[in-house]
Design an enzyme around this catalytic site. Structure first.
Site, PDB file in Angstrom:
ATOM      1  N   HIS A 285     -14.070  15.861   2.829  1.00  0.00           N
ATOM      2  CA  HIS A 285     -13.680  16.401   4.134  1.00  0.00           C
ATOM      3  C   HIS A 285     -12.356  17.177   4.029  1.00  0.00           C
ATOM      4  CE1 HIS A 285     -13.452  16.622   8.506  1.00  0.00           C
ATOM      5  NE2 HIS A 285     -12.191  16.190   8.430  1.00  0.00           N
TER       6      HIS A 285
ATOM      7  N   GLU B  17     -20.390  16.687   2.306  1.00  0.00           N
ATOM      8  CA  GLU B  17     -19.857  15.870   3.394  1.00  0.00           C
ATOM      9  C   GLU B  17     -20.990  15.324   4.261  1.00  0.00           C
ATOM     10  OE1 GLU B  17     -16.307  16.369   6.720  1.00  0.00           O
ATOM     11  OE2 GLU B  17     -17.569  18.076   6.205  1.00  0.00           O
TER      12      GLU B  17
ATOM     13  N   ASN C 193     -19.046   7.637 -29.785  1.00  0.00           N
ATOM     14  CA  ASN C 193     -19.534   7.051 -31.030  1.00  0.00           C
ATOM     15  C   ASN C 193     -19.983   5.607 -30.810  1.00  0.00           C
ATOM     16  OD1 ASN C 193     -19.698   7.992 -33.863  1.00  0.00           O
ATOM     17  ND2 ASN C 193     -18.531   6.141 -34.265  1.00  0.00           N
TER      18      ASN C 193
END
Length: 832
Positions: free
Chosen positions: A47, A69, A414
């Site tokens: 917003h 929104e 990894n």
């Protein structure tokens, strides 16, 4: 223009700060969709950014955040349940929002990125229809490509004055803004009519809902009014409206493309990261207003440089104070001087710590991106992985925070790909279905330690060796002699990978090499512990700051070097008999391991004249996963140093990171430990040869001429008297005019001196200073220095003894007395 730029900068700073925490909050929301505080916080970010971007006329960003929104508002009111698929779309829109903000920061506009496919998916989620993938999504309707009006209805701009041209420009801009507003209003009207076909029941709404509805209706009415005004104003001059070119449609953003190409993801939501022992978890919803001020980083850097100069001044002051104390021992003013120096030192240290803290950032700024990364990797690899974070409030220097991000990304990827097993494999091994990766940060002395622990399959040392042999990274002979720890270090070699095939996550053999390079750049260390079937722990140890550091000062001949204390594991004193030669390399046994040795003089090509003592000092250096023993002539001590650049002319000297100024005003070179360890691999060690040469030079005396004595005096008459007194002994005599000449003769190494007759009062270098300089060299620590002077005071005698004189002869003296003193001190009769 300046005012707009200022507002724009504030908007960008605020927006980047708001979205920094957003990834982590969204991943948490996926596992806690009913957490209203969390949802409200995320909604407020969208917003706020929408409102500010609308004010600054960033229409593309406003368009995207408006639809985000709407979706989040539905979730707030319970009309939408956020699952993994919905979260994919929200995260894609967040990535797009970040890309738009970066585009605004770099170019000042938000054009050039196509957001319509993402908006369509957001609308599909909001409307409950099937979510179109990027490849299936209809191409966004291109903005009407309006051609330039023909000369038929075109205004004759050449005949306008400045005011008319300005008015025309303003009219065209207003017209374009009105058209855009009309389009947005029409689109908003369609969505609102689709969602609420009949008049909403205002009586059942909460205060927030009523407020949101009023805002929507006002925005809709304003857009309709603007459209009417635009239509009315453009009727007589419609052709001119076509003069504003619309941006051509562009390709879909990379984020969207990535989503369409990824393998079918697991439908279960990834678990949110656990914040272990976090005290303020409950209060995160209501963020307190902090009393802060933004300061340009350049100002902090300048302040840090000034503090560095102050530290150098403090070191110099302490050194001068020590010299004064030694010279004026017992004087009344010394106590007061000591108090002043102590206060200055204390305040300087406090000021230094305070300034360093202004550059400190919580490592949480790096950690915040990992929950999102774990969540995405979990879905991509079809694994269940949970991330636990502790110590994110731990602080370290801004420059290190910027450098540490990439290594951690590679290590965690990894761990996800190679460490954590698939759910099926974990169940078969008797483990829980979901794996855990722990990310910890904590202080340890002047270092920060970052630990990455996974409960995966662990590292198999034998398998790592085999893979390295297959890829020609090591030979079979090297593999046989490798310890388990050394085998773990193979994962950092360039080109090494255990992946069966190359994927978007791993397989190219470059990730862990980047880790090693970056950690070495920070003078850090890497320690790996692993157990097959149980998991792996990787510990990164990094200095808190790189500007003002603690260093170990070491001596090599007349040279001094500073070694960053962060890389010094320990110092040991060994005898030359403890040094062995293996395959033409010098090594020593340090407890349970064999340590490779190299003399610092061999690396920097320092000519060694006076270093043949029975013992050697070894500085054990550690960097990343490697260790080496550095032999030095002397250990001077620990000192706080400020790293100074060598400048354009001298920069780039291999093995040297910079320079600093010592307390006595001398310049000391700072060793680049990473480069030094690399150089040591190609240096031929001469440690073993020294002992042999020393034994050759230190043999038995066969005749009086094998004894050698130097006479140092600035008076030719005094030198002649001493020579005449000693000539009957038949020994070799060498003369020097002053201390500087005597020192140069010693350095040349042409003679192996047994004694030295030294006058005290001499130009350039007096006898006390000469004696102190000579005693710095191991070979001449036992050299018989005999003072021959007319100074008879008790203080003079004491100073002579302190500087290393073994006898103190006062003038005048008899030739027989001088001869007997020399014979006694050079052990003349014992050798023959």
């Amino acid at each position: 223009m300046d005012e707009f730029q200022e507002i724009l900068q504030d908007f960008l700073v605020e927006s980047f700060e708001l979205i920094e925490q957003l990834d982590q909050d969204l991943v948490e929301l996926e596992s806690r969709p009913d957490d209203l505080d969390l949802l409200n916080r995320i909604f407020r970010v969208a917003h706020t950014i929408k409102g500010a971007s609308s004010f600054l006329n960033f229409d593309v960003l406003t368009h995207l955040t408006h639809h985000m929104e709407n979706l989040l508002n539905m979730a707030r009111h319970g009309d939408l349940v956020i699952d993994a698929d919905v979260m994919d779309v929200i995260l894609e829109s967040i990535d797009l929002m970040k890309a738009l903000l970066v585009r605004i920061r770099d170019s000042g506009e938000d054009s050039g990125l196509e957001v319509e496919p993402c908006v369509l998916r957001l609308d599909a989620v909001a409307n409950g229809t099937s979510i179109p993938k990027s490849a299936d999504a209809p191409a966004a309707a291109p903005e009407p490509v309006v051609t330039t009006a023909t000369s038929e209805g075109e205004e004759d701009y050449s005949g306008m004055n400045e005011e008319e041209v300005e008015a025309e420009i303003e009219r065209l801009i207003a017209l374009r803004q009105a058209e855009d507003a009309a389009k947005r209003a029409a689109h908003a009207g369609e969505t609102s009519s689709a969602q609420t076909e009949e008049e909403p029941d205002y009586s059942g709404m909460s205060e927030e809902e009523v407020e949101a509805e009023i805002e929507r209706l006002i925005a809709l009415r304003q857009a309709e009014d603007a459209a009417k005004r635009a239509q009315k104003g453009s009727e007589p001059e419609a052709p001119k409206a076509e003069s504003a070119p619309a941006p051509a449609p562009v390709a879909a953003p990379p984020a969207a493309a990535h989503k369409s190409e990824s393998a079918p993801a697991a439908k279960t939501a990834a678990p949110a990261p656990k914040k272990v022992e976090s005290k303020d978890d409950e209060n995160r919803g209501g963020s307190a207003v902090e009393q802060t001020i933004r300061v340009d980083v350049k100002r902090l850097d300048h302040l840090m440089n000034l503090i560095g100069e102050l530290v150098l001044g403090k070191n110099r002051l302490i050194k001068i104070n020590d010299d004064v104390e030694e010279r004026y021992e017992g004087e009344a003013f010394l106590e007061e001087l000591n108090q002043v120096v102590s206060i200055v030192s204390l305040v300087t240290t406090d000021l230094q710590i305070a300034v360093m803290k202004t550059r400190m950032l919580p490592i949480g700024k790096v950690f915040n991106k990992f929950p999102r990364m774990i969540r995405d990797l979990s879905r991509e690899l079809n694994k269940k992985i949970e991330l636990e974070i502790t110590g994110e409030e731990t602080e370290l220097d801004k420059s290190i925070v910027e450098e540490i991000g990439d290594p951690l990304v590679h290590i965690i990827r990894n761990s996800c790909d190679h460490g954590i097993e698939t759910p099926e494999a974990r169940l078969a091994a008797g483990k829980e279905e979901g794996g855990t990766i722990q990310l910890k940060a904590y202080h340890e002395g002047n270092h920060i330690v970052i630990q990455i622990i996974d409960d995966g399959k662990g590292l198999d040392a034998e398998m790592l060796k085999q893979k390295s042999i297959e890829k020609n990274i090591i030979t079979e002979k090297e593999a046989d002699t490798m310890s388990e720890k050394e085998a773990f270090g193979l994962i950092f070699r360039p080109g090494f990978s255990t992946a069966a095939q190359v994927t978007s996550v791993s397989g190219r053999g470059v990730g862990m090499d980047v880790v090693k390079t970056n950690i070495e750049k920070l003078n850090g260390m890497i320690d790996i512990d692993s157990e097959v079937g149980q998991g792996t722990s990787m510990k990164l140890k990094i200095p808190l700051t790189l500007a003002i550091i603690q260093a170990l000062l070491v001596g090599v001949q007349e040279e001094y070097y500073a070694i960053p204390l962060a890389s010094v594991l320990e110092t040991v004193r060994i005898s030359k008999d403890e040094i062995y030669t293996v395959e033409s390399r010098s090594v020593m046994r340090l407890r349970d391991e064999v340590l490779s040795l190299v003399h610092i003089g061999d690396i920097f090509e320092v000519e060694r004249v006076f270093d043949n003592s029975e013992h050697a000092y070894v500085v054990v250096l550690g960097l990343a996963e490697s260790k080496i023993g550095l032999i030095v002539d002397s250990l001077v001590g620990q000192e706080e140093i400020v790293i100074k650049s060598l400048g354009e002319y001298l920069k780039g000297i291999e093995g040297i990171a910079g320079a600093t100024i010592r307390g006595d005003g001398g310049v000391t070179l700072i060793v680049d430990v990473a480069a030094l360890m690399q150089m040591a691999k190609s240096v031929k060690s001469t440690v073993g040869q020294e002992s042999a040469e020393a034994k050759g030079r230190g043999g038995a005396k066969n005749s009086p001429t094998d004894y050698c004595v130097m006479i140092v005096d600035d008076s030719k008459t005094d030198r002649t008297i001493m020579r005449k007194a000693l000539e009957p002994m038949g020994i070799t005599l060498v003369e020097a005019n002053d201390g500087v000449e005597a020192l140069n003769i010693l350095k040349q190494g042409e003679y192996n001196f047994d004694g030295m007759l030294v006058d005290i009062e001499m130009p350039r270098m007096d006898g006390y200073t000469l004696a102190a300089e000579i005693k710095k060299y191991n070979k001449y620590k036992n050299l018989a220095l005999i003072a021959v002077t007319s100074r008879t005071g008790k203080a003079d005698r004491m100073r002579g003894v302190e500087s290393g004189m073994v006898e103190y002869i006062t003038k005048p003296y008899s030739p027989e007395y001088l001869m007997n003193v020399v014979k006694r001190n050079i052990k003349f009769n014992e050798g023959l």
